[in-house]
Design a protein around this motif. Sequence first.
Motif, PDB file in Angstrom:
ATOM      1  N   GLY A 253       0.794  -1.224   0.000  1.00 28.52           N
ATOM      2  CA  GLY A 253       0.000   0.000   0.000  1.00 28.52           C
ATOM      3  C   GLY A 253       0.824   1.269   0.000  1.00 28.52           C
ATOM      4  O   GLY A 253       0.270   2.369   0.076  1.00 28.52           O
ATOM      5  N   ALA A 254       2.137   1.140  -0.076  1.00 32.28           N
ATOM      6  CA  ALA A 254       2.998   2.326  -0.075  1.00 32.28           C
ATOM      7  C   ALA A 254       2.919   3.042  -1.411  1.00 32.28           C
ATOM      8  O   ALA A 254       2.930   2.424  -2.469  1.00 32.28           O
ATOM      9  N   THR A 255       2.830   4.364  -1.343  1.00 26.66           N
ATOM     10  CA  THR A 255       2.843   5.189  -2.551  1.00 26.66           C
ATOM     11  C   THR A 255       4.159   5.956  -2.607  1.00 26.66           C
ATOM     12  O   THR A 255       4.867   6.093  -1.600  1.00 26.66           O
ATOM     13  N   ALA A 256       4.450   6.487  -3.779  1.00 25.27           N
ATOM     14  CA  ALA A 256       5.663   7.288  -3.937  1.00 25.27           C
ATOM     15  C   ALA A 256       5.627   8.513  -3.022  1.00 25.27           C
ATOM     16  O   ALA A 256       6.656   8.910  -2.468  1.00 25.27           O
ATOM     17  N   LEU A 257       4.442   9.089  -2.833  1.00 17.02           N
ATOM     18  CA  LEU A 257       4.333  10.250  -1.956  1.00 17.02           C
ATOM     19  C   LEU A 257       4.645   9.872  -0.508  1.00 17.02           C
ATOM     20  O   LEU A 257       5.370  10.590   0.186  1.00 17.02           O
ATOM     21  N   GLY A 258       4.112   8.755  -0.057  1.00 15.15           N
ATOM     22  CA  GLY A 258       4.399   8.312   1.308  1.00 15.15           C
ATOM     23  C   GLY A 258       5.871   8.013   1.517  1.00 15.15           C
ATOM     24  O   GLY A 258       6.458   8.386   2.531  1.00 15.15           O
ATOM     25  N   ILE A 259       6.475   7.359   0.544  1.00 11.12           N
ATOM     26  CA  ILE A 259       7.904   7.034   0.640  1.00 11.12           C
ATOM     27  C   ILE A 259       8.741   8.306   0.632  1.00 11.12           C
ATOM     28  O   ILE A 259       9.650   8.468   1.450  1.00 11.12           O
ATOM     29  N   SER A 260       8.429   9.220  -0.279  1.00 19.12           N
ATOM     30  CA  SER A 260       9.168  10.488  -0.352  1.00 19.12           C
ATOM     31  C   SER A 260       9.032  11.275   0.945  1.00 19.12           C
ATOM     32  O   SER A 260      10.002  11.863   1.423  1.00 19.12           O
ATOM     33  N   ALA A 261       7.828  11.278   1.502  1.00 20.58           N
ATOM     34  CA  ALA A 261       7.596  11.983   2.758  1.00 20.58           C
ATOM     35  C   ALA A 261       8.408  11.365   3.891  1.00 20.58           C
ATOM     36  O   ALA A 261       9.060  12.071   4.669  1.00 20.58           O
ATOM     37  N   GLN A 262       8.400  10.054   3.981  1.00 24.13           N
ATOM     38  CA  GLN A 262       9.139   9.357   5.036  1.00 24.13           C
ATOM     39  C   GLN A 262      10.643   9.592   4.921  1.00 24.13           C
ATOM     40  O   GLN A 262      11.332   9.754   5.927  1.00 24.13           O
ATOM     41  N   GLU A 263      11.139   9.617   3.693  1.00 25.06           N
ATOM     42  CA  GLU A 263      12.580   9.774   3.473  1.00 25.06           C
ATOM     43  C   GLU A 263      13.034  11.234   3.486  1.00 25.06           C
ATOM     44  O   GLU A 263      14.235  11.508   3.453  1.00 25.06           O
ATOM     45  N   GLY A 264      12.087  12.166   3.502  1.00 23.33           N
ATOM     46  CA  GLY A 264      12.438  13.582   3.579  1.00 23.33           C
ATOM     47  C   GLY A 264      12.805  14.223   2.254  1.00 23.33           C
ATOM     48  O   GLY A 264      13.489  15.249   2.235  1.00 23.33           O
ATOM     49  N   HIS A 265      12.313  13.688   1.158  1.00 21.75           N
ATOM     50  CA  HIS A 265      12.634  14.213  -0.166  1.00 21.75           C
ATOM     51  C   HIS A 265      11.592  15.254  -0.582  1.00 21.75           C
ATOM     52  O   HIS A 265      10.616  14.954  -1.273  1.00 21.75           O
ATOM     53  N   GLU A 266      11.832  16.502  -0.161  1.00 18.17           N
ATOM     54  CA  GLU A 266      10.868  17.579  -0.377  1.00 18.17           C
ATOM     55  C   GLU A 266      10.567  17.822  -1.850  1.00 18.17           C
ATOM     56  O   GLU A 266       9.409  18.055  -2.220  1.00 18.17           O
ATOM     57  N   GLU A 267      11.576  17.791  -2.700  1.00 17.34           N
ATOM     58  CA  GLU A 267      11.345  18.056  -4.116  1.00 17.34           C
ATOM     59  C   GLU A 267      10.477  16.966  -4.745  1.00 17.34           C
ATOM     60  O   GLU A 267       9.603  17.249  -5.554  1.00 17.34           O
ATOM     61  N   CYS A 268      10.705  15.727  -4.364  1.00 20.91           N
ATOM     62  CA  CYS A 268       9.862  14.631  -4.860  1.00 20.91           C
ATOM     63  C   CYS A 268       8.422  14.816  -4.395  1.00 20.91           C
ATOM     64  O   CYS A 268       7.489  14.620  -5.180  1.00 20.91           O
ATOM     65  N   VAL A 269       8.243  15.203  -3.150  1.00 23.74           N
ATOM     66  CA  VAL A 269       6.902  15.449  -2.619  1.00 23.74           C
ATOM     67  C   VAL A 269       6.219  16.545  -3.435  1.00 23.74           C
ATOM     68  O   VAL A 269       5.068  16.403  -3.858  1.00 23.74           O
ATOM     69  N   SER A 270       6.925  17.621  -3.692  1.00 26.17           N
ATOM     70  CA  SER A 270       6.358  18.738  -4.466  1.00 26.17           C
ATOM     71  C   SER A 270       5.956  18.305  -5.866  1.00 26.17           C
ATOM     72  O   SER A 270       4.868  18.653  -6.348  1.00 26.17           O
ATOM     73  N   ILE A 271       6.811  17.551  -6.523  1.00 27.59           N
ATOM     74  CA  ILE A 271       6.515  17.080  -7.882  1.00 27.59           C
ATOM     75  C   ILE A 271       5.285  16.177  -7.875  1.00 27.59           C
ATOM     76  O   ILE A 271       4.392  16.318  -8.714  1.00 27.59           O
ATOM     77  N   LEU A 272       5.231  15.253  -6.946  1.00 30.32           N
ATOM     78  CA  LEU A 272       4.087  14.346  -6.870  1.00 30.32           C
ATOM     79  C   LEU A 272       2.785  15.099  -6.622  1.00 30.32           C
ATOM     80  O   LEU A 272       1.756  14.789  -7.220  1.00 30.32           O
ATOM     81  N   LEU A 273       2.833  16.102  -5.775  1.00 32.09           N
ATOM     82  CA  LEU A 273       1.637  16.903  -5.516  1.00 32.09           C
ATOM     83  C   LEU A 273       1.221  17.672  -6.764  1.00 32.09           C
ATOM     84  O   LEU A 273       0.020  17.803  -7.043  1.00 32.09           O
ATOM     85  N   GLN A 274       2.181  18.145  -7.528  1.00 31.19           N
ATOM     86  CA  GLN A 274       1.873  18.841  -8.792  1.00 31.19           C
ATOM     87  C   GLN A 274       1.150  17.915  -9.761  1.00 31.19           C
ATOM     88  O   GLN A 274       0.344  18.363 -10.569  1.00 31.19           O
ATOM     89  N   TYR A 275       1.443  16.624  -9.691  1.00 29.95           N
ATOM     90  CA  TYR A 275       0.808  15.635 -10.556  1.00 29.95           C
ATOM     91  C   TYR A 275      -0.394  14.963  -9.880  1.00 29.95           C
ATOM     92  O   TYR A 275      -0.791  13.866 -10.243  1.00 29.95           O
ATOM     93  N   SER A 276      -0.951  15.633  -8.893  1.00 24.81           N
ATOM     94  CA  SER A 276      -2.208  15.230  -8.240  1.00 24.81           C
ATOM     95  C   SER A 276      -2.119  13.998  -7.351  1.00 24.81           C
ATOM     96  O   SER A 276      -3.119  13.290  -7.158  1.00 24.81           O
ATOM     97  N   ALA A 277      -0.969  13.727  -6.784  1.00 16.78           N
ATOM     98  CA  ALA A 277      -0.886  12.666  -5.781  1.00 16.78           C
ATOM     99  C   ALA A 277      -1.732  13.090  -4.574  1.00 16.78           C
ATOM    100  O   ALA A 277      -1.785  14.265  -4.223  1.00 16.78           O
ATOM    101  N   ASN A 278      -2.385  12.139  -3.965  1.00 15.34           N
ATOM    102  CA  ASN A 278      -3.290  12.406  -2.854  1.00 15.34           C
ATOM    103  C   ASN A 278      -2.534  12.390  -1.525  1.00 15.34           C
ATOM    104  O   ASN A 278      -2.103  11.327  -1.078  1.00 15.34           O
ATOM    105  N   PRO A 279      -2.407  13.538  -0.859  1.00 16.18           N
ATOM    106  CA  PRO A 279      -1.661  13.576   0.408  1.00 16.18           C
ATOM    107  C   PRO A 279      -2.385  12.903   1.565  1.00 16.18           C
ATOM    108  O   PRO A 279      -1.812  12.732   2.637  1.00 16.18           O
ATOM    109  N   MET A 280      -3.633  12.496   1.355  1.00 13.74           N
ATOM    110  CA  MET A 280      -4.401  11.831   2.411  1.00 13.74           C
ATOM    111  C   MET A 280      -4.491  10.323   2.206  1.00 13.74           C
ATOM    112  O   MET A 280      -5.084   9.631   3.027  1.00 13.74           O
ATOM    113  N   LYS A 281      -3.911   9.802   1.132  1.00 14.35           N
ATOM    114  CA  LYS A 281      -3.995   8.362   0.851  1.00 14.35           C
ATOM    115  C   LYS A 281      -3.103   7.590   1.827  1.00 14.35           C
ATOM    116  O   LYS A 281      -1.900   7.829   1.921  1.00 14.35           O
ATOM    117  N   ALA A 282      -3.698   6.656   2.529  1.00 12.31           N
ATOM    118  CA  ALA A 282      -2.983   5.874   3.543  1.00 12.31           C
ATOM    119  C   ALA A 282      -2.526   4.533   2.972  1.00 12.31           C
ATOM    120  O   ALA A 282      -3.139   3.997   2.051  1.00 12.31           O
TER     121      ALA A 282
END
Length: 89
Positions: A30-59
């Motif tokens: 159930g891990a998503t790229a956004l969750g992994i990026s968030a856990q690892e502290g990769h801010e730029e990856c998080v920003s890019i994923l959000l720009q492409y409509s990744a859901n920040p509430m998906k568990a």
Amino acid sequence: MNFAAWQGNHDVMQILLYYGAVPDHACKQGATALGISAQEGHEECVSILLQYSANPMKADHCGRTPFKLAAKSNRTGVLKVLESFVKSN
């Protein structure tokens, strides 16, 4: 895409998303790229994923959202990016 997220390789992530990768795709756990990026502290990856409509509430299957994963790993920069995104949307 999860490997690019884990490594923090935002260039590869950007290319994958540009060519149609699904931003909220989840692995068997159930891990998503956004969750992994968030856990690892990769801010730029998080920003890019959000720009492409990744859901920040998906568990993931354990109920952990990107917010929870970032907080648990003390990733304050990522938390600021996520909070800013949620407030602006």
